[in-house]
Design an enzyme around this catalytic site. Structure first.
Site, mmCIF file in Angstrom:
data_model
loop_
_atom_site.group_PDB
_atom_site.id
_atom_site.type_symbol
_atom_site.label_atom_id
_atom_site.label_comp_id
_atom_site.label_asym_id
_atom_site.label_seq_id
_atom_site.Cartn_x
_atom_site.Cartn_y
_atom_site.Cartn_z
ATOM 1 N N ARG A 90 -40.556 -1.551 30.163
ATOM 2 C CA ARG A 90 -41.029 -1.228 28.416
ATOM 3 C C ARG A 90 -39.755 -0.327 28.044
ATOM 4 O O ARG A 90 -40.032 0.600 27.537
ATOM 5 C CB ARG A 90 -42.159 -0.295 28.741
ATOM 6 C CG ARG A 90 -43.571 -1.105 29.414
ATOM 7 C CD ARG A 90 -43.893 -2.249 28.277
ATOM 8 N NE ARG A 90 -44.717 -3.079 29.059
ATOM 9 C CZ ARG A 90 -44.443 -4.046 29.941
ATOM 10 N NH1 ARG A 90 -43.283 -4.315 30.093
ATOM 11 N NH2 ARG A 90 -45.488 -4.732 30.342
ATOM 12 N N SER A 131 -51.939 -0.700 25.878
ATOM 13 C CA SER A 131 -51.774 0.457 26.668
ATOM 14 C C SER A 131 -51.369 1.611 26.343
ATOM 15 O O SER A 131 -50.074 1.617 25.606
ATOM 16 C CB SER A 131 -50.834 -0.360 27.851
ATOM 17 O OG SER A 131 -51.433 -1.461 28.586
ATOM 18 N N GLU A 182 -46.931 4.920 26.006
ATOM 19 C CA GLU A 182 -46.009 3.877 25.741
ATOM 20 C C GLU A 182 -45.972 3.597 23.958
ATOM 21 O O GLU A 182 -44.831 3.371 23.652
ATOM 22 C CB GLU A 182 -46.774 2.648 26.210
ATOM 23 C CG GLU A 182 -46.170 1.179 25.919
ATOM 24 C CD GLU A 182 -46.706 -0.198 26.535
ATOM 25 O OE1 GLU A 182 -47.416 -0.076 27.564
ATOM 26 O OE2 GLU A 182 -46.881 -0.803 25.687
#
Ligand SMILES: Cc1cc2nc3c(=O)[nH]c(=O)nc-3n(C[C@H](O)[C@H](O)[C@H](O)COP(=O)(O)OP(=O)(O)OC[C@H]3O[C@@H](n4cnc5c(N)ncnc54)[C@H](O)[C@@H]3O)c2cc1C
Length: 373
Positions: free
Chosen positions: A185, A264, A365
């Site tokens: 990520r 998320s 995130e």
């Protein structure tokens, strides 16, 4: 396989303000609401909202904002953004470029292409490599930013090159995969958000005679009754992922508030050996066995969803206008009347609760704009 659709509906077109620094062809709106341009439907207005339809317009708009000393926010599908209630005091540049070009197994996407539609078309053409990334909202140009991933695939596995405007050098550059610093990520683009505006992304896909890439994700392997690393039918893999995602509220559906999210909200924590040992001890005190996956450099990845749930925040947690999704503990959602502050209050409560229970610090995130956790 469906027809392409616009990223998200936007505000009605307006006229550029008098003395606008933006070049002709670029549409400018003043004090434009940003909430309708995000999947959370949160955030105040943009002082300037400009929409660019070609790479040249993107570059010209970025140059104009930089020359005017305006803060710049690049906006794709708004599916990974938490924008403050005060909005953005500068230029929001909406990337609306189009282009899907397939040459053999080489796919080039303009940054503004809808990612989910591009996956659909690539699978329709019989090509493997991004099929497990089906149904992920947002634009193609944002996929390298956080190295989008799901169900055992991430774009770092197939991206060959990223074409971007380098604001520091004032030139268009082509960065090969090895120069994108992809990790879980994360990427060079996320690490240095003031520098690059992605224009085009090139992928090297695979013609595997109608089969998917090897299945890496246990849930998918179980779904098909195969061992990990086996290949399955490409279109069945695509359909299965869409089904699994929909069951978790991870495919956009305007009628379903469980999908009014940024996906998320927290990344899965990656713990060093000492941190991991301390975490295991706390979990053992509660007679819990935590999920653990090997990560690079002797680190261990655990599950943010598991931590949130075991810290006492189950599906649907919360009684205010922002709650956890009723389908997935990792998605923080706007039930319709939330503000960004409502969402952040919930996020802080969860982060603090997980830290108190397990000594693990959850990290957001989505990209925060004008706010922080
Ligand atoms: C329901 C749901 C499910 C999701 N599931 C997943 C998932 O499974 N896996 C996953 O990885 N993500 C997931 N996400 C998060 C999100 O979809 C991805 O991160 C997506 O790539 C964001 O794309 P976007 O165009 O909406 O970016 P935006 O939200 O518009 O922007 C995100 C960041 O990227 C920057 N950016 C956008 N475009 C460019 C560009 N052209 N050049 C430079 N910077 C740019 C923005 O400035 C911002 O910092 C999910 C989100 C939702 C709402």
């Amino acid at each position: 396989m469906g027809a392409p659709r616009p990223l998200r509906p936007g505000p009605a077109p307006g006229r550029a303000g008098a003395g606008s620094p933006y070049p002709g062809g670029v549409l400018e709106e003043l004090d434009a609401p940003l909430a309708p341009l995000t999947t959370l439907r949160l955030g105040g207005p943009a002082r300037h909202l400009v929409t660019a339809h070609t790479d040249d317009e993107v570059v010209a708009a970025v140059r104009a904002a930089d020359a005017a000393g305006q803060p710049l926010l690049v906006l794709g599908g708004g599916s990974n953004l938490v924008i403050g209630d005060a909005g953005f005091p500068g230029t929001v540049l909406r990337i609306a470029t189009t282009g899907f070009a397939l040459d053999g197994t080489v796919l080039e996407l303009a940054a503004g292409e809808v990612w989910a539609d591009a996956v659909d078309r690539a699978v329709g053409a019989g090509l493997a490599g991004i099929e497990f990334l089906a149904g992920i909202p947002g634009s193609a140009g944002a996929t390298p930013v956080q190295n989008v991933g799901a169900y055992g695939q991430e774009v770092a596995q197939t991206i060959t090159e990223v074409v971007a405007y380098d604001r520091r050098a004032d030139e268009v550059v082509t960065l090969p995969n090895a120069e994108c610093a992809f990790s879980y990520r994360h990427s060079r683009f996320k690490a240095d958000p003031e520098r690059y505006v992605v224009l085009r992304v090139r992928f090297g896909l695979e013609d595997a005679a109608g089969l998917s890439t090897p299945v890496r994700y246990a849930e998918v392997a179980k779904h098909f009754g195969v061992a990990q690393d086996e290949r399955v039918d490409l279109r069945a893999a695509y359909a299965a992922v869409l089904g699994l995602r929909a069951g978790k509220g991870m495919v956009l559906d305007p009628a379903d508030h469980d999908t009014w999210s940024a996906g998320s909200f927290f990344t899965n924590p990656v713990l060093g050996p000492e941190q991991y040992a301390a975490f295991l001890a706390l979990a053992a005190e509660r007679e819990l066995t935590a999920p653990a996956y090997p990560a690079p450099d002797g680190h261990t990845k655990t599950s943010a969803a598991w931590l949130i749930d075991r810290a006492g925040f189950g599906k649907g947690y919360g009684s205010g206008p922002a709650t956890l999704s009723t389908k997935h503990t990792l998605a923080l959602t706007n039930r319709g009347a939330a503000t960004t502050e409502d969402l952040l209050a919930l996020a802080r409560e969860i982060r603090d609760g997980v830290r108190a229970a397990f000594g693990v610090e959850l990290v957001n995130e989505p990209v925060m704009v004008g706010v922080s956790l």
